[in-house]
Motif scaffolding. Structure first.
Motif, PDB file in Angstrom:
ATOM      1  N   GLY A  15       0.775  -1.201   0.088  1.00 21.29           N
ATOM      2  CA  GLY A  15      -0.057  -0.001  -0.037  1.00 21.29           C
ATOM      3  C   GLY A  15       0.730   1.219  -0.077  1.00 21.29           C
ATOM      4  N   GLU A  16       2.054   1.179   0.241  1.00 27.00           N
ATOM      5  CA  GLU A  16       2.880   2.433   0.164  1.00 27.00           C
ATOM      6  C   GLU A  16       3.190   2.834  -1.180  1.00 27.00           C
ATOM      7  OE1 GLU A  16       4.333   5.600   1.137  1.00 27.00           O
ATOM      8  OE2 GLU A  16       4.415   4.402   2.850  1.00 27.00           O
ATOM      9  N   LYS A  17       2.602   3.924  -1.602  1.00 22.02           N
ATOM     10  CA  LYS A  17       2.861   4.176  -2.963  1.00 22.02           C
ATOM     11  C   LYS A  17       3.812   5.585  -3.098  1.00 22.02           C
ATOM     12  CE  LYS A  17       0.109   1.140  -4.576  1.00 22.02           C
ATOM     13  NZ  LYS A  17       0.459   0.027  -5.177  1.00 22.02           N
ATOM     14  N   ARG A  18       4.324   6.295  -2.157  1.00 20.90           N
ATOM     15  CA  ARG A  18       5.021   7.511  -2.203  1.00 20.90           C
ATOM     16  C   ARG A  18       6.317   7.244  -2.688  1.00 20.90           C
ATOM     17  NH1 ARG A  18       5.016   9.392   3.933  1.00 20.90           N
ATOM     18  NH2 ARG A  18       5.153   7.226   4.279  1.00 20.90           N
ATOM     19  N   PRO A  19       6.842   7.970  -3.412  1.00 23.69           N
ATOM     20  CA  PRO A  19       8.163   7.816  -4.048  1.00 23.69           C
ATOM     21  C   PRO A  19       9.284   7.456  -2.888  1.00 23.69           C
ATOM     22  CG  PRO A  19       7.413   9.706  -5.106  1.00 23.69           C
ATOM     23  CD  PRO A  19       6.661   9.514  -3.905  1.00 23.69           C
ATOM     24  N   LEU A  20      10.269   6.515  -3.297  1.00 22.64           N
ATOM     25  CA  LEU A  20      11.054   6.231  -2.105  1.00 22.64           C
ATOM     26  C   LEU A  20      12.318   6.832  -2.056  1.00 22.64           C
ATOM     27  CD1 LEU A  20      11.871   3.962   0.019  1.00 22.64           C
ATOM     28  CD2 LEU A  20      12.446   2.326  -1.671  1.00 22.64           C
ATOM     29  N   VAL A  21      12.895   7.175  -0.865  1.00 18.48           N
ATOM     30  CA  VAL A  21      14.255   7.813  -1.053  1.00 18.48           C
ATOM     31  C   VAL A  21      14.818   7.302   0.014  1.00 18.48           C
ATOM     32  CG1 VAL A  21      15.167   9.827  -0.572  1.00 18.48           C
ATOM     33  CG2 VAL A  21      13.220  10.274  -1.953  1.00 18.48           C
ATOM     34  N   VAL A  22      16.135   6.872  -0.406  1.00 16.94           N
ATOM     35  CA  VAL A  22      16.998   5.949   0.409  1.00 16.94           C
ATOM     36  C   VAL A  22      18.079   6.895   1.086  1.00 16.94           C
ATOM     37  CG1 VAL A  22      18.819   4.225   0.847  1.00 16.94           C
ATOM     38  CG2 VAL A  22      16.764   3.825  -0.570  1.00 16.94           C
TER      39      VAL A  22
ATOM     40  N   PRO B  86       8.894  15.301   3.920  1.00 18.59           N
ATOM     41  CA  PRO B  86       8.652  14.084   4.374  1.00 18.59           C
ATOM     42  C   PRO B  86       7.199  13.847   3.758  1.00 18.59           C
ATOM     43  CG  PRO B  86       9.396  15.221   6.009  1.00 18.59           C
ATOM     44  CD  PRO B  86       9.299  16.212   5.226  1.00 18.59           C
ATOM     45  N   ALA B  87       6.195  14.626   3.634  1.00 22.67           N
ATOM     46  CA  ALA B  87       4.878  14.253   3.093  1.00 22.67           C
ATOM     47  C   ALA B  87       4.914  13.898   1.594  1.00 22.67           C
ATOM     48  CB  ALA B  87       4.020  15.443   3.488  1.00 22.67           C
ATOM     49  N   SER B  88       5.830  14.327   0.904  1.00 23.12           N
ATOM     50  CA  SER B  88       5.804  13.996  -0.504  1.00 23.12           C
ATOM     51  C   SER B  88       6.388  12.784  -0.913  1.00 23.12           C
ATOM     52  CB  SER B  88       6.455  15.253  -1.187  1.00 23.12           C
ATOM     53  OG  SER B  88       7.605  15.321  -0.878  1.00 23.12           O
ATOM     54  N   CYS B  89       7.461  12.155  -0.033  1.00 23.09           N
ATOM     55  CA  CYS B  89       8.171  10.909  -0.283  1.00 23.09           C
ATOM     56  C   CYS B  89       8.287  10.227   0.949  1.00 23.09           C
ATOM     57  CB  CYS B  89       9.469  11.296  -0.992  1.00 23.09           C
ATOM     58  SG  CYS B  89      10.416  12.458   0.436  1.00 23.09           S
ATOM     59  N   PHE B  90       8.731   8.821   0.726  1.00 19.34           N
ATOM     60  CA  PHE B  90       8.984   8.019   2.030  1.00 19.34           C
ATOM     61  C   PHE B  90      10.518   7.646   2.085  1.00 19.34           C
ATOM     62  CE2 PHE B  90       9.319   3.809   3.834  1.00 19.34           C
ATOM     63  CZ  PHE B  90       8.605   3.774   4.691  1.00 19.34           C
ATOM     64  N   ILE B  91      10.827   8.128   3.182  1.00 23.68           N
ATOM     65  CA  ILE B  91      12.377   8.138   3.621  1.00 23.68           C
ATOM     66  C   ILE B  91      12.580   7.062   4.296  1.00 23.68           C
ATOM     67  CG2 ILE B  91      14.281   9.580   4.404  1.00 23.68           C
ATOM     68  CD1 ILE B  91      12.515  12.129   4.117  1.00 23.68           C
ATOM     69  N   ILE B  92      13.900   6.264   3.770  1.00 22.03           N
ATOM     70  CA  ILE B  92      14.265   5.046   4.519  1.00 22.03           C
ATOM     71  C   ILE B  92      15.722   4.983   4.691  1.00 22.03           C
ATOM     72  CG2 ILE B  92      14.294   3.798   2.397  1.00 22.03           C
ATOM     73  CD1 ILE B  92      13.398   1.356   4.202  1.00 22.03           C
ATOM     74  N   PRO B  93      16.314   4.630   5.763  1.00 21.72           N
ATOM     75  CA  PRO B  93      17.762   4.459   5.620  1.00 21.72           C
ATOM     76  C   PRO B  93      18.132   3.395   5.097  1.00 21.72           C
ATOM     77  CG  PRO B  93      16.746   3.714   7.847  1.00 21.72           C
ATOM     78  CD  PRO B  93      15.689   4.252   6.939  1.00 21.72           C
ATOM     79  N   ALA B  94      19.671   3.660   4.609  1.00 18.39           N
ATOM     80  CA  ALA B  94      20.211   2.638   3.677  1.00 18.39           C
ATOM     81  C   ALA B  94      20.601   1.167   4.355  1.00 18.39           C
ATOM     82  CB  ALA B  94      21.634   3.200   3.194  1.00 18.39           C
ATOM     83  N   THR B  95      20.496   0.273   4.015  1.00 17.46           N
ATOM     84  CA  THR B  95      20.778  -1.083   4.392  1.00 17.46           C
ATOM     85  C   THR B  95      21.616  -1.828   3.836  1.00 17.46           C
ATOM     86  OG1 THR B  95      18.324  -1.402   5.031  1.00 17.46           O
ATOM     87  CG2 THR B  95      19.962  -3.263   5.229  1.00 17.46           C
ATOM     88  N   LEU B  96      22.722  -1.530   4.009  1.00 15.36           N
ATOM     89  CA  LEU B  96      24.170  -1.542   3.000  1.00 15.36           C
ATOM     90  C   LEU B  96      24.159  -3.428   2.777  1.00 15.36           C
ATOM     91  CD1 LEU B  96      26.752   0.653   4.807  1.00 15.36           C
ATOM     92  CD2 LEU B  96      25.263   1.029   2.621  1.00 15.36           C
ATOM     93  N   GLU B  97      23.957  -4.137   3.639  1.00 18.25           N
ATOM     94  CA  GLU B  97      23.968  -5.694   3.618  1.00 18.25           C
ATOM     95  C   GLU B  97      23.210  -6.210   2.339  1.00 18.25           C
ATOM     96  OE1 GLU B  97      23.266  -4.200   6.371  1.00 18.25           O
ATOM     97  OE2 GLU B  97      24.816  -4.499   7.779  1.00 18.25           O
ATOM     98  N   ARG B  98      22.050  -5.512   2.126  1.00 17.68           N
ATOM     99  CA  ARG B  98      21.274  -5.947   1.031  1.00 17.68           C
ATOM    100  C   ARG B  98      21.886  -5.495  -0.288  1.00 17.68           C
ATOM    101  NH1 ARG B  98      15.404  -3.528   3.321  1.00 17.68           N
ATOM    102  NH2 ARG B  98      15.255  -4.918   4.841  1.00 17.68           N
ATOM    103  N   TYR B  99      22.491  -4.295  -0.257  1.00 13.06           N
ATOM    104  CA  TYR B  99      23.041  -3.940  -1.469  1.00 13.06           C
ATOM    105  C   TYR B  99      24.388  -4.474  -1.756  1.00 13.06           C
ATOM    106  CZ  TYR B  99      20.359   0.088   0.431  1.00 13.06           C
ATOM    107  OH  TYR B  99      19.310   0.689   1.256  1.00 13.06           O
TER     108      TYR B  99
END
Length: 382
Positions: free
Chosen positions: A25-32, A65-78
């Motif tokens: 359901g999270e449709k906002r543009p994702l920013v890492v 913050p209302a216009s995008c979904f901000i998430i911290p980087a997860t280096l292990e995944r990358y």
């Protein structure tokens, strides 16, 4: 020379990985982002975020913050995904180096007959992983990087050697990723906005703006040339003149290679080629070379050196000495050494201020010399 550089870019690499872990359901543009507080930086963003001006390098304090979904980087995944992409590229194209997150350079040693099909196959496999991808191919690494930057998603730009000049001439200065904004601004002030206009600048102006290496900017901008670093590490081991134990020779050679590689790493360089000289007890010599090895970790170089030694040491004459020369290059080399990173510019400014404040309080003789970079003269420093 038929060797080609193939630069593969995966725009929004981290963002596309993190999207897999978000609720449907999270449709906002994702920013890492990476870092802490309002000074944290964007390292990756989706297309819709790009349309809002949210690109890598933007600070979190400038985001809504209302216009995008901000998430911290997860280096292990990358890291795991990076290895998967690298495996595909090495399978399709050959030796591959990860230049930075989501940017890879492969080396194609042969002709062009199967190159286009190999590139397309690699891109299709990466797209199946859920990534956008663009590609640039040229006999110059710099040109392949620039071509990948300006090429649209799911497309490849081939720049043959005879077309490099015409390809680079009209491009804006912004396509040189290692050219800091402060330097672009300086060039803009004297009317230089494209790479082709750099050709009109005399050496004296380039030297005034960028130091003694300034003229190399023309070489980079017009021919795609990147200055090579001609330096090397040398080491040798005396074997007593009577060594014929293969196991012992391998151990001695491994120690010698480890010493050389660690020395280069300490100087923030990596090995790019190796020359092995074997001196036999009867005074004769054998030389072996390996110029384009795959991989750059210590164990890999030890295996290469051992293989070279065993192949060259066919007469099984007792060994008197082993000499190794390791040629080096910058780790993930920037396009030119003359461009000072922003963080170091800030460091220099802080040191300059500290020098000025100290002299203002205690007198000019209180500080005789100060520098934050080797060979850098700071304003106000003696």
């Amino acid at each position: 020379m038929n060797r080609k550089y193939i630069t593969i870019r995966l725009p929004g690499f981290a963002a596309s990985i993190e999207r897999r872990f978000l609720p449907p359901g999270e449709k906002r543009p994702l920013v890492v982002i990476t870092g802490e507080g309002t000074r944290a930086l964007v390292i990756s963003s989706e297309d819709r975020a790009h349309q809002q001006g949210i690109v890598p390098g933007v600070r979190v304090e400038n985001l809504n913050p209302a216009s995008c979904f901000i998430i911290p980087a997860t280096l292990e995944r990358y890291e795991h995904e990076t290895e998967s992409v690298k495996s595909i590229l090495e399978d399709e194209l050959g030796i591959t180096v990860c230049m930075s997150t989501g940017v890879f350079t492969s080396f194609w040693p042969g002709g062009d007959r199967f190159l286009e099909n190999a590139v397309q196959s690699a891109m299709n496999r990466i797209k199946e992983m859920g990534h956008r991808v663009s590609c640039g191919v040229s006999s110059s690494r710099v040109v392949s990087e620039i071509a990948a930057i300006i090429t649209g998603s799911s497309r490849t730009t081939f720049v043959p050697g005879h077309a490099i000049h015409d390809f680079l001439t009209p491009l804006p200065l912004e396509v040189l990723p290692d050219l800091e904004e402060i330097h672009r601004h300086s060039l803009n002030e004297i009317g230089v906005t494209t790479l082709g206009e750099i050709a009109l600048l005399p050496d004296v102006i380039l030297e005034e703006m960028f130091g003694k290496d300034g003229p190399k900017l023309r070489q980079l901008a017009l021919g795609g040339g990147r200055p090579e670093i001609h330096s090397q590490w040398r080491g040798k081991r005396r074997l007593g003149g009577d060594e014929d134990n293969q196991v012992k020779v391998r151990e001695i050679l491994a120690d010698l290679i480890a010493e050389g590689v660690q020395s280069l790493q300490y100087r923030e360089t990596e090995p790019v080629a190796i020359l092995l000289l074997i001196v036999y007890a009867d005074g004769r010599r054998t030389v072996a070379r390996n110029r384009i090895p795959a991989g750059n970790h210590e164990g890999h170089w030890q295996r290469i050196a051992a293989q070279m030694c065993m192949e060259a040491w066919k007469r099984r004459v007792r060994l008197a000495e082993i000499r190794v020369t390791i040629y080096e290059s910058k780790l993930h080399p920037a396009q030119l050494d003359l461009f000072t990173p922003v963080s170091r510019i800030g460091q220099s400014k802080r040191l300059t201020k500290a020098v000025s404040d100290t002299r203002a309080r205690w007198g000019r003789g209180a500080v005789r010399f100060a520098t934050s970079l080797p060979g850098t003269k700071l304003e106000g420093a003696a």
